[in-house]
Structures are given as C-alpha cells and as structure tokens.
Design an enzyme around this catalytic site. Structure first.
Site, PDB file in Angstrom:
ATOM      1  N   LYS A  54       0.836  -1.202   0.000  1.00  0.00           N
ATOM      2  CA  LYS A  54       0.000   0.000   0.000  1.00  0.00           C
ATOM      3  C   LYS A  54       0.873   1.256   0.000  1.00  0.00           C
ATOM      4  CE  LYS A  54      -3.824  -2.457   2.179  1.00  0.00           C
ATOM      5  NZ  LYS A  54      -4.696  -2.680   3.338  1.00  0.00           N
ATOM      6  N   GLN A  98      -4.421  -1.342   9.556  1.00  0.00           N
ATOM      7  CA  GLN A  98      -4.428  -2.671   8.941  1.00  0.00           C
ATOM      8  C   GLN A  98      -5.054  -3.693   9.897  1.00  0.00           C
ATOM      9  OE1 GLN A  98      -3.616  -3.292   5.789  1.00  0.00           O
ATOM     10  NE2 GLN A  98      -4.043  -5.475   5.952  1.00  0.00           N
ATOM     11  N   ASP A 121     -10.836   3.306   4.500  1.00  0.00           N
ATOM     12  CA  ASP A 121     -11.238   1.905   4.369  1.00  0.00           C
ATOM     13  C   ASP A 121     -12.760   1.768   4.383  1.00  0.00           C
ATOM     14  OD1 ASP A 121      -9.294  -0.136   4.065  1.00  0.00           O
ATOM     15  OD2 ASP A 121      -8.530   0.250   6.083  1.00  0.00           O
TER      16      ASP A 121
HETATM   17  N1  GUN Z   1      -7.211  -6.570   6.157  1.00  0.00           N
HETATM   18  C1  GUN Z   1      -7.672  -7.295   5.115  1.00  0.00           C
HETATM   19  N2  GUN Z   1      -8.203  -6.487   4.181  1.00  0.00           N
HETATM   20  C2  GUN Z   1      -8.070  -5.220   4.642  1.00  0.00           C
HETATM   21  C3  GUN Z   1      -8.423  -3.949   4.115  1.00  0.00           C
HETATM   22  O1  GUN Z   1      -8.993  -3.806   3.031  1.00  0.00           O
HETATM   23  N3  GUN Z   1      -8.103  -2.888   4.912  1.00  0.00           N
HETATM   24  C4  GUN Z   1      -7.501  -3.021   6.110  1.00  0.00           C
HETATM   25  N4  GUN Z   1      -7.266  -1.920   6.805  1.00  0.00           N
HETATM   26  N5  GUN Z   1      -7.167  -4.188   6.618  1.00  0.00           N
HETATM   27  C5  GUN Z   1      -7.444  -5.275   5.884  1.00  0.00           C
END
Ligand code: GUN
Length: 301
Positions: A54, A98, A121
């Site tokens: 990311k 995350q 998110d």
């Molecule tokens: N863990 C698995 N998928 C995601 C996501 O799309 N965003 C975040 N923050 N954590 C995740």
C-alpha cells in the site's frame, strides 16, 4: 471454452494512471499532496506485506504515506492517542488501520475512533451505515474494487443472481449492499452464503456472478459454478515457494478447473488484490479533495 480473465493488474494500473494525473495537477496548482497514514500493529507477516504494498502504491502516484509501526504489545490508549493526533493532522487525508489487530485490541473501538472523513477503508460504523443508505463517503476498498472490475469489463449486474460466499464486514456484507443497490452498478438479486449455509453448491450453481470470499483455499470447484458465470476470487493463500524464492499463491477458487466452466474469472494473484489497492488510493484522493473543498459533498455509493 476458457473464461475471459478479468485482469486486475492491468485495470488497476489504468486507475493508478488516472489518480497519478490528478495528483500531479493538484500539486502543480500549488496545493499540498494527499497523504495516507498507515498503521500496522504487531508483526503478522501477511499484514506486513500488504502494508508495504500500500505504501509503495502511494509513492507511485504521488500520495505521501506516513507509516506507523507499533509492536503487538501496544496499549489501547497509545493507539487511540495516535489516531486522535492523525485525525487532527492536516497533512493526513486518510488513515488506514491494517486488520486484523492483535487479539488484545478491540477492533471496533479502534476503528470507531477514526474521523469518518479520514476513514478511507470505509469501516467506521458511520460509513458502513451510510453505505447501506447509498450515501457512503468511502466504499470499502475490496468491494469497491470488485464493483469497478465488473463495471470496466461491462459485466451486467441488473436482474442477475449474485452469490457471495463469506459474510465479513470487510468484503461480504458491504459487497452485498453494493450489488443489491438500486443503481446501475447494482440491481442484482444477492444471496450471502456462509459457514452455516446448507447445500452451498446449490446456491453457487445458480450464480451469474459468484464471489468467493470465505478465506478457504480452492473451495470453489468447477462443479459449483454455473457455465458462463463471472467468478470473482477474493481469497489469497500462500501455498509454497518457487525455486527462485517467489511465493506461490492460490485463491478461494480452484482456478485451473473453474476457468473452463466460467465465462469470466479473476486470477490470484492479479485479480482483486491490485484493485483493492487502487481503490484505497482513490479513496485517499477523494478524502483530500473533500477536505480542500468541504462544500463538495458528493458520495461514493
Ligand atoms: N485486512 C484485510 N483487508 C483489509 C483492508 O482492506 N483494509 C484493512 N485496513 N485491513 C485489511
């Protein structure tokens, strides 16, 4: 006949180019750049890889990223204080925590502390509630990426049977809302299947659009797929390493088998994963633009 491959890598690259152009224009107009704070708590190896991906994706399009790595022993108060600080920081357009968090931390409490206008998110209760009403500030990235892939490959949803296997807050539930929404990217008849579903195959075989998001390796075989269906694989499982050290990945779908039955299919890797990251960049840019122009209250779906 072999299915059309829904190429997430290529589609995401196109979206990144659009974002990169817009960020460059914003910068050359003398404005600040969008910025994303990325919080990783603990040392989960998969999460660590995702977070690095990311941050790299941000750099490629000119979005600043602000990494915050905390040990798995971090206290709730410490994390909440950091989030409060990032909520106030004008250089931070979006904040990503995350998931999953270490078991000692309450995910709901942490996510609820985010400023909903920085919650790129789309996991904050405010944003999930708005999503249900069709007024989302941010659509969660994986469902948004799937919607975008269907849109760009012109796979119709209206009146079609969409079956989602998996009911997570991150993928299954928000995607069900999007596909059932009364708009041109929705209007599907949606079924959400899960661990307590009886005769799963009877449901999946009816699907014109089948989304596998259960986190179970290769659980969808060719006998579970309607001929010609669009099959979207959200799963990602490390199944070994090649001699050169590169990981071998598999999805929730048995790709080798299902590609001969489906009409269209996403590969793993190179399908939903890159789309998820592209949508995160898009949401971060949206957050930045909203902040610069608070009058602009358009919604994302
Ligand atoms: N863990 C698995 N998928 C995601 C996501 O799309 N965003 C975040 N923050 N954590 C995740």
């Amino acid at each position: 006949m072999s299915a059309i491959i829904l190429n997430g890598t290529e589609t995401a690259a196109g979206i990144r180019r659009e974002i990169e152009r817009e960020v460059a224009e914003l910068k050359s107009a003398g404005g600040a750049a969008p910025g994303l704070a990325v919080l990783l708590i603990g040392d989960d190896p998969a999460s660590s890889i995702y977070v690095t991906m990311k941050e790299k994706a941000c750099a490629r399009v000119g979005i600043a990223s602000f990494p915050h790595r905390l040990p798995g022993t971090a206290k709730k108060e410490e994390l909440l204080e950091l989030i409060d600080r990032l909520n106030r920081d004008p250089e931070v357009s979006g904040i990503l925590v995350q998931l999953p968090l270490p078991p000692s931390l309450d995910e709901r409490e942490i996510v609820s502390r985010l400023d909903p206008e920085k919650d790129v998110d789309g996991f904050h209760p405010h944003n999930l509630g708005r999503l249900v009403r069709g007024e989302a500030l941010f659509v969660p990235c994986t469902p948004a990426g799937i919607r975008e892939l269907l849109r760009r490959y012109r796979i119709p949803t209206e009146g079609r049977d969409a079956v989602i296997v998996g009911r997570s807050n991150i993928v299954g539930k928000p995607l069900a809302v999007l596909l059932a929404a009364k708009n041109e990217d929705g209007n599907a008849t949606v079924t959400v299947c899960h661990t307590r579903t009886r005769d799963l195959a009877a449901h999946t075989r009816r699907a014109d659009i089948l989304v596998a998001a259960a986190g179970v390796r290769e659980m969808i075989g060719a006998d579970m797929v309607k001929p010609g269906a669009a099959v979207i694989d959200v799963g990602i499982h490390a199944v070994g390493r090649r001699p050169d050290g590169k990981r071998i990945l598999a999805g929730d779908v048995d790709f080798k088998e299902v590609k001969n039955a489906a009409g269209a299919i996403t590969p793993v890797p190179g399908g939903v994963g890159p789309m998820t990251i592209a949508m995160l960049l898009k949401n971060t840019l949206t957050a930045f633009k909203r902040r610069r122009n608070p009058g602009q209250r358009q919604t994302a779906g």
